[in-house]
Structure formats: structure tokens, C-alpha cells
Design an enzyme around this catalytic site. Structure first.
Site, short mmCIF file in Angstrom:
data_model
loop_
_atom_site.label_atom_id
_atom_site.label_comp_id
_atom_site.label_asym_id
_atom_site.label_seq_id
_atom_site.Cartn_x
_atom_site.Cartn_y
_atom_site.Cartn_z
N LYS A 118 -45.91 125.84 -33.14
CA LYS A 118 -45.79 126.02 -31.69
C LYS A 118 -45.35 124.74 -30.99
O LYS A 118 -44.64 124.79 -29.99
CB LYS A 118 -47.12 126.50 -31.09
CG LYS A 118 -47.42 127.95 -31.37
CD LYS A 118 -46.65 128.86 -30.43
CE LYS A 118 -46.92 130.32 -30.74
NZ LYS A 118 -46.28 131.25 -29.83
N LYS A 198 -39.80 134.73 -41.40
CA LYS A 198 -40.67 135.85 -41.08
C LYS A 198 -40.16 136.54 -39.82
O LYS A 198 -39.78 135.85 -38.86
CB LYS A 198 -42.08 135.28 -40.83
CG LYS A 198 -43.13 136.26 -40.49
CD LYS A 198 -44.34 135.54 -39.88
CE LYS A 198 -44.20 135.39 -38.39
NZ LYS A 198 -45.38 135.62 -37.56
N LYS A 201 -41.26 137.76 -32.95
CA LYS A 201 -40.75 137.85 -31.58
C LYS A 201 -40.26 136.49 -31.09
O LYS A 201 -39.38 136.41 -30.24
CB LYS A 201 -41.84 138.34 -30.64
CG LYS A 201 -42.13 139.81 -30.75
CD LYS A 201 -43.51 140.14 -30.21
CE LYS A 201 -44.16 141.25 -31.00
NZ LYS A 201 -45.61 141.21 -30.96
P1 ADP Z 1 -45.20 137.72 -33.79
O1 ADP Z 1 -45.29 136.77 -34.96
O2 ADP Z 1 -43.95 138.54 -33.81
O3 ADP Z 1 -45.45 137.03 -32.45
P2 ADP Z 1 -47.96 138.57 -33.70
O4 ADP Z 1 -48.35 137.15 -33.94
O5 ADP Z 1 -48.36 139.21 -32.41
O6 ADP Z 1 -46.39 138.76 -33.96
O7 ADP Z 1 -48.55 139.42 -34.92
C1 ADP Z 1 -49.34 140.59 -34.83
C2 ADP Z 1 -49.74 141.00 -36.24
O8 ADP Z 1 -48.58 141.32 -37.00
C3 ADP Z 1 -50.47 139.89 -37.02
O9 ADP Z 1 -51.47 140.45 -37.83
C4 ADP Z 1 -49.39 139.28 -37.86
O10 ADP Z 1 -49.90 138.68 -39.04
C5 ADP Z 1 -48.54 140.52 -38.20
N1 ADP Z 1 -47.14 140.14 -38.41
C6 ADP Z 1 -46.32 139.57 -37.48
N2 ADP Z 1 -45.10 139.36 -38.00
C7 ADP Z 1 -45.15 139.79 -39.30
C8 ADP Z 1 -44.20 139.84 -40.36
N3 ADP Z 1 -42.95 139.42 -40.18
N4 ADP Z 1 -44.59 140.33 -41.55
C9 ADP Z 1 -45.86 140.77 -41.74
N5 ADP Z 1 -46.80 140.77 -40.77
C10 ADP Z 1 -46.47 140.28 -39.56
#
Ligand code: ADP
Length: 329
Positions: A118, A198, A201
Site C-alpha cells: 500500500k 493477482k 481492483k
Molecule cells: P482486492 O484485492 O481486489 O481489493 P479484496 O482485498 O477486497 O480484493 O478481497 C476480498 C477477498 O477476495 C479476500 O478474501 C481476498 O483474499 C480474496 N481475493 C481477492 N483477490 C483475489 C485473487 N486474485 N485470487 C484469489 N482470491 C482473491
């Protein structure tokens, strides 16, 4: 709630209200939320306090919180089988977070990979919330004394920290919290359309499953495929191609597609078109339900209000115990 027949295990997970979920969220985490609500007492939270570390726009946060609630229900969460609520509707979590901060060495939070990330992705806004984020996350999980946490692999380090914090508290004040365990799906890390990082968003590499067919197609067609296959007539390498990997996760007939890639009967564009079509069809009912729910925001608010209310006795009990143990009561 239909909890009577469920195993006496509590599951919890939180998700940020950062727009509708993408394919990685669903395959990596939400699928497990939906599966676990059948087996355990399950609590799912839209973590708006966490979102404040990146979103400083009240209207946007309010809108996105409702959107995430609608999306989770559309993707299969059933408010009669699980508890769905908004983090800030149970502000007791902030008191617990403060207490947990006092048993957490600064060095533990400074070393979390997401904090380091971050600092790079929002260098002009390295606010204190980013540093204490994992302690608030530990409080989210420990407040309902959850022992099972469905998350993607990117959350493994945070979960480990939550376990350490639970251990530190228990060591100082006596056995209070279970040590939470992460549970992963068969796709703990879904790569984005760049084929490298990965899906997230915060990077422009998502496939937005609840968007319209055109958007999904555009995102899928932009995906990086088999870099070792410069010509359509060259044999493909499905194991090394992210689009082939995505087919494996969402397409029961993926083996045929892999074979036609290997023997160059199909090209990468064919493969991407097939993926876009499959995703559009698979998520069509959820997309429709999502739109229906967004049209009745009072229903979403009522589900979320009910969820927060349902948690009150459990949260009150934990906080009473914690205050007593640390000497605040
Ligand atoms: P982002 O990384 O897109 O901001 P979040 O942090 O809100 O998404 O993640 C919400 C849930 O989805 C968490 O449990 C996170 O581990 C899972 N998650 C997010 N991106 C992935 C991904 N690319 N592959 C597997 N799980 C994911």
C-alpha cells in the site's frame, strides 16, 4: 437462522466495499463463503472501516457498501443461512481493536506485506490506518470468536498475524480467543488479465463478473495468453497460459480446449471468446439478481440492519469477557 444442524464452528470473513466483486474474489473467497454457510454458523462482513484507509468520499463509500451487499447476496449468500452485516454497524470492533493494539508489537504490523504494498500503491496517502489495518482485521475475526476464515491466499500473512495476536492476548490474560484458521478454495490466487499479478481492483487487471456481456468480453479479450506461442499455427502451452488456467476453474470441458490449444486447432482469441461467453452465461442469473437488489436499496439496508442486530448478544458477551479480563470492568 437455520443454525441448529450446523457444526459448532463459527466462520467469519470480511470484504471491502470497493465496487462489485471480480472473478478473483468469487473464485478465491466468495465461493467458500457460500459453501460454508451450509456447514457452519457463518458471519460475513462488509468492512467499511477498512475501506476508509483508501476511500475518502462518503457518498462513494455508502454506495459501494450497498453494492457489495447486493453482490454477495446475488452470488449466493442467503441472509437466512448466514449473518451479513456492515462493520461500522457493530462499532464494538473498534474497542476490541484498541485493546488488541496494546498487545501487538509495532514490528509485527510493520512487516505485513500489504502495508509495504500500500505504501507503493498510494504513496501520497500512507495514513496510520494502513499500518493498523491487520489489527482491526484481527478484531473483526476475534470479536465473534471465529475459528474458520475463508479468504484468498493474499490474506495468509494477515491471518497468521491474527493468530499471533490471539495467542498474545490469551498468554497475557488467559484463554479467551480461538486461533483462527484460513481456509482456501481450489483457486487461492487467481491471476489478473495481465497474466502476472493477482487479480485485484487496485490494479487494472480484473474481470468484472457482474458487469454486462460487453465489458466482460472486452476485459477477457485484453488478457495475456500464451507468450510462448507467437503464431496461431504454433503448438500452445495450456499449463503456462492464464486464460487456459481460468478455463480450468470455470469450465468442466476445459480438457478439450486445452487439447485444441496444444495441437493448434484453436488460437488464443478463440479461447478468450469461449471464456467470455462462459463467464457471461455463468454469471447471468447473479447479474440479474444484483440489478434487482440495487433497485430496492431499503431491502438491502434491512438485511444489513438485521445482521448487525443479530450479532449484538454475541458481541456483547465477548466484550464483557474481554473488559473483565483486562481490567476495564
Ligand atoms: P482486492 O484485492 O481486489 O481489493 P479484496 O482485498 O477486497 O480484493 O478481497 C476480498 C477477498 O477476495 C479476500 O478474501 C481476498 O483474499 C480474496 N481475493 C481477492 N483477490 C483475489 C485473487 N486474485 N485470487 C484469489 N482470491 C482473491
Amino acid at each position: 437462522m437455520t443454525t441448529a444442524a450446523k457444526a459448532p464452528i463459527r466462520a467469519y470473513s470480511g470484504i471491502q466495499p470497493s465496487g462489485a466483486p471480480h472473478l478473483g474474489n468469487d473464485l478465491g473467497a466468495i465461493r467458500n463463503y457460500v459453501a460454508l454457510q451450509e456447514r457452519y454458523e457463518s458471519i460475513y462482513c462488509i468492512v467499511d472501516y477498512h475501506a476508509l484507509t483508501s476511500v475518502h468520499d462518503g457518498d462513494r463509500l455508502r454506495r459501494q457498501t450497498r453494492e457489495m451487499a447486493a453482490a454477495l447476496i446475488a452470488l449466493g449468500l442467503d441472509p437466512n443461512k448466514c449473518t451479513l452485516f456492515v462493520q461500522s454497524h457493530r462499532p464494538e470492533v473498534l474497542e476490541l481493536a484498541w485493546i488488541l493494539m496494546t498487545v501487538t508489537p509495532v514490528s509485527w504490523v510493520e512487516r505485513t506485506p500489504t502495508y509495504k504494498e500500500k505504501k507503493l500503491t498510494q504513496p501520497d496517502d500512507v495514513n496510520h490506518g494502513l499500518l493498523t489495518y491487520p489489527i482491526l482485521q484481527a478484531a473483526d475475526i476475534l470479536l465473534p470468536k471465529a475459528s474458520v476464515v475463508p479468504v484468498g491466499k493474499d490474506q495468509a500473512a494477515h491471518l497468521e498475524l491474527s493468530r499471533e495476536i490471539a495467542r498474545a492476548f490469551n498468554h497475557k490474560f488467559g484463554e479467551t480467543f480461538p486461533e483462527p484458521q484460513a481456509v482456501f478454495t481450489e483457486a487461492p490466487v487467481v491471476l489478473g488479465t495481465d497474466g502476472e499479478k493477482k487479480m485485484s481492483k487496485s490494479i487494472n487487471n480484473t474481470i468484472d463478473i457482474l458487469s454486462d456481456a460487453e465489458t466482460i468480453k472486452k476485459q477477457v479479450m485484453s488478457a495475456v495468453t500464451d507468450v510462448k506461442r507467437p503464431l496461431k499455427s504454433d503448438p500452445g502451452h495450456p499449463e503456462a497460459c492464464n486464460v487456459c488456467q481460468l478455463h480450468k476453474l470455470v469450465n468442466p470441458d476445459y480438457k478439450e480446449l486445452w487439447e485444441s490449444e496444444r495441437n493448434a486447432t484453436t488460437g488464443c482469441a478463440d479461447l478468450k471468446r469461449a471464456l467470455a461467453e462462459r463467464l457471461t452465461a455463468h454469471y447471468a442469473p447473479a447479474r440479474e439478481r444484483y440489478q434487482e437488489l440495487l433497485a430496492v436499496p431499503h431491502e438491502i439496508d434491512s438485511i444489513l440492519g438485521d445482521g448487525a442486530q443479530r450479532l449484538l448478544p454475541l458481541v456483547t458477551e465477548t466484550m464483557h469477557e474481554v473488559r473483565e479480563r483486562v481490567g476495564l470492568a
